[in-house]
Design a protein around this motif. Sequence first.
Motif, short mmCIF file in Angstrom:
data_model
loop_
_atom_site.label_atom_id
_atom_site.label_comp_id
_atom_site.label_asym_id
_atom_site.label_seq_id
_atom_site.Cartn_x
_atom_site.Cartn_y
_atom_site.Cartn_z
N SER A 127 0.83 -1.21 0.00
CA SER A 127 0.00 0.00 0.00
C SER A 127 0.87 1.26 0.00
CB SER A 127 -0.90 0.00 1.23
OG SER A 127 -0.10 0.00 2.40
N ALA A 149 2.47 2.83 2.08
CA ALA A 149 2.63 3.32 3.44
C ALA A 149 3.47 4.59 3.50
CB ALA A 149 3.24 2.22 4.34
N LEU A 150 3.22 5.53 2.59
CA LEU A 150 3.91 6.83 2.65
C LEU A 150 3.35 7.61 3.83
CD1 LEU A 150 3.87 7.74 -1.14
CD2 LEU A 150 5.77 6.84 0.20
N PHE A 151 4.23 8.38 4.50
CA PHE A 151 3.77 9.16 5.65
C PHE A 151 2.96 10.35 5.14
CE2 PHE A 151 8.06 7.54 7.09
CZ PHE A 151 7.52 6.39 7.63
N PRO A 152 1.65 10.40 5.44
CA PRO A 152 0.80 11.40 4.82
C PRO A 152 1.09 12.83 5.29
CG PRO A 152 -0.44 10.10 6.42
CD PRO A 152 0.90 9.47 6.30
N HIS A 153 1.76 12.96 6.43
CA HIS A 153 2.00 14.31 6.95
C HIS A 153 3.36 14.84 6.54
CE1 HIS A 153 3.67 11.41 9.66
NE2 HIS A 153 4.27 12.32 10.39
N MET A 154 4.05 14.14 5.65
CA MET A 154 5.37 14.60 5.22
C MET A 154 5.41 14.74 3.70
SD MET A 154 7.96 12.23 7.35
CE MET A 154 7.70 11.88 9.09
N PHE A 159 13.39 10.42 5.87
CA PHE A 159 13.08 9.83 7.19
C PHE A 159 14.10 8.78 7.63
CE2 PHE A 159 11.00 7.01 10.20
CZ PHE A 159 10.43 7.92 11.07
N GLY A 160 14.36 7.82 6.75
CA GLY A 160 15.30 6.75 7.09
C GLY A 160 16.71 7.28 7.30
N GLN A 163 17.20 8.77 10.65
CA GLN A 163 17.32 7.78 11.72
C GLN A 163 18.75 7.29 11.86
OE1 GLN A 163 14.71 7.71 13.54
NE2 GLN A 163 13.68 8.88 11.94
N ARG A 181 12.06 5.88 -1.20
CA ARG A 181 12.21 5.88 0.25
C ARG A 181 12.87 4.60 0.74
NH1 ARG A 181 7.04 6.04 4.16
NH2 ARG A 181 6.99 3.86 3.54
N LEU A 216 1.95 2.33 8.65
CA LEU A 216 2.81 3.52 8.68
C LEU A 216 3.85 3.39 9.77
CD1 LEU A 216 0.16 6.32 8.14
CD2 LEU A 216 1.78 5.41 6.50
N LEU A 264 12.40 1.63 8.49
CA LEU A 264 13.39 2.62 8.05
C LEU A 264 14.37 2.97 9.17
CD1 LEU A 264 11.01 4.84 5.94
CD2 LEU A 264 12.96 3.56 5.07
#
Lengths: 376, 263
Positions: free
Chosen positions: A100, A102-107, A115-116, A119, A163, B165, B172
């Motif tokens: 799906s 799974a992209l972060f919708p708020h970014m 993101f990775g 980290q 990503r 998510l 990640l």
Amino acid sequence: MLKIEGKPLEAWQDPSARPYVQLQRVTRQYGDLYAVDNVSLDIYQGEFFSLLGSSGCGKSTLLRLLAGLEMPSSGRILIDGVDVTDVPPYLRPVNMMFQSYALFPHMSVENNIAFGLKQEKLPALEREQRIDQMLNLLHIESLRKRRPDQLSGGQKQRVALARSLAKLPKLLLLDEPLGALDKRLRENTQFELVNLQEKLGITFVTVTHDQEEAMTMSSRIAVMHEGQIRQVDTPSGIYEFPNSRFVAGFVGSINLFEGRVMQRIDDEVLIEGAEGEHYRMRSYQPLAIGLPVAVAVRPEKVRLSTDLADAPNRIRGKVQDIAYLGDVSIFHLLSASGHKIQMTLTNTRPITEQSLNWGEEVVIEWDADAGVVLTE
Amino acid sequence: MKWRNLIMGLVAFGYAFLYIPVMLLVIYSFNESRLVTVWGGFSFKWYGEVLKNESLLNAAWLSLRIATVNATFAVALGTLAAYSLNRYRRFRGRGGFELLLAAPLVMPDVIIGLSLLLLFVSLEQLIGWPPGRGFTTISIAHITFSLAYAAVVIRGRIGQLDPLLEEAAMDLGAKPFTVFLRITLPLLAPALISAWLLAFTLSLDDLVIASFVSGPGSTTLPMWIYSSVRLGVKPEVNALATLMLLFVVIIVLFSGRIFNRKR
């Protein structure tokens, strides 16, 4: 399988090569259900490995086990020689692209990719370079500032791929990477994905239910059914030399003729069918006389015969149905012994000139090495 | 067509029933006359009176402080409660925890107030804390029941959150706490803001519980209004109510704008 002189061995043929991913008797149980049942599997560096199976066969669970999002009920998982069975997902040298996305919708796209990298505390300058590199690699520079809800399906797929590639993992897991794309986009992306994999030298493990996709992209395919791996081989190995009736039927179309082994003549065996018809097939396996077996022949390996005399691998039949697909036509024949047989003929001439018609009596045949003898 | 008119009429009546009193209150806050029910001309006089009334301002200031502290704690604790109830499907005493969390929603205020009063009094005798009753005790009392409302609002939103998510973030390289901070929390933000505003309003509104657990010298705004109304409605109460109404409207518009920008 035959080794061609002068061609270097593939990693999985080389007994001295060390597998990059090793699954050792891995089982994942949910109550009474075995989602993954005693699976052992070696995957080598640089492979494009596909797990193929219908939905619910355990292929996605296997992928999640590799990512560390599921823990095995028993068995060990090794990546690059290190036992990672109990290592949490955030410490594994593995990234995953979700079905799906799974992209972060708020970014924004940029921050999704970053993101990775944040980290692993990559310095800001290097991080920027890596983001540029990824955007460039997947041709999505123009989407940099967009949010996921402003992207089309194909664009989301690219961002998700960018990503998951951003950390330059040694192993990338892809769950139905092309599942949500339409057919045209899918075909283009297939080749792009393979090119990308070769360019980056990353080991890909993908999950798919689409056999065509698996055939096009993979170095090797594992066919899964009810939590178990039924066969692991190259695409041509799976197609030409299936090891069981299940695999033969799952990948492509197949004609199966049940019978018993009668006699061995050098590297060929004579098989008698239930209706007294005979087959003569090449087989290197030791087959006991009287053993029940199936002769498996692909529709495109069947041809029309001009010789009408009775002989092994020769069957009389009547045309029942014709499916015209443009490049080829598929003929459904009913043999005198009651077998339904599929035959694919290439349309080398315009169909109007084709002599074969509904209801017509034909004789078909195939060569002894055009199929396989299945015991399972 | 006939039905439609009837329904529209009912709707109009419903809204009128709800809002005409409020409108009257706002209009009479500009009344010159000392008598609340007699119109004596337009004036800002009572607003001046409100701003000059020190006991009133003290009460308002106390209420605002309590409401802020209450809303913040209720949201923080409510998030933790909602998160653990949603993510950990099976743990010892889950059912009991869930029941007790929701209990304040249906518990009469009188019982909450009385039981907390008993608790505070005996605690003070036993360990000397909380010393007396006032800001601390009212805040604690408000948090105990606002927490339940906040948890309900936040749970609804967590239920809609795609667990993939969080898995993707972990994949990640984000450790669980980072995942919570960077992924879960921002995605919950709209619910957190709603829950905060709800808890804030509940606290600002509460008369019964505050009356039980407050002590001398700590009068909240609702308590001040109630006691002044008992001696007859003063016009400055109208002015004060209008100011509060304005305050609430501003907050609602502001939070609405935040949501729209997010989308």
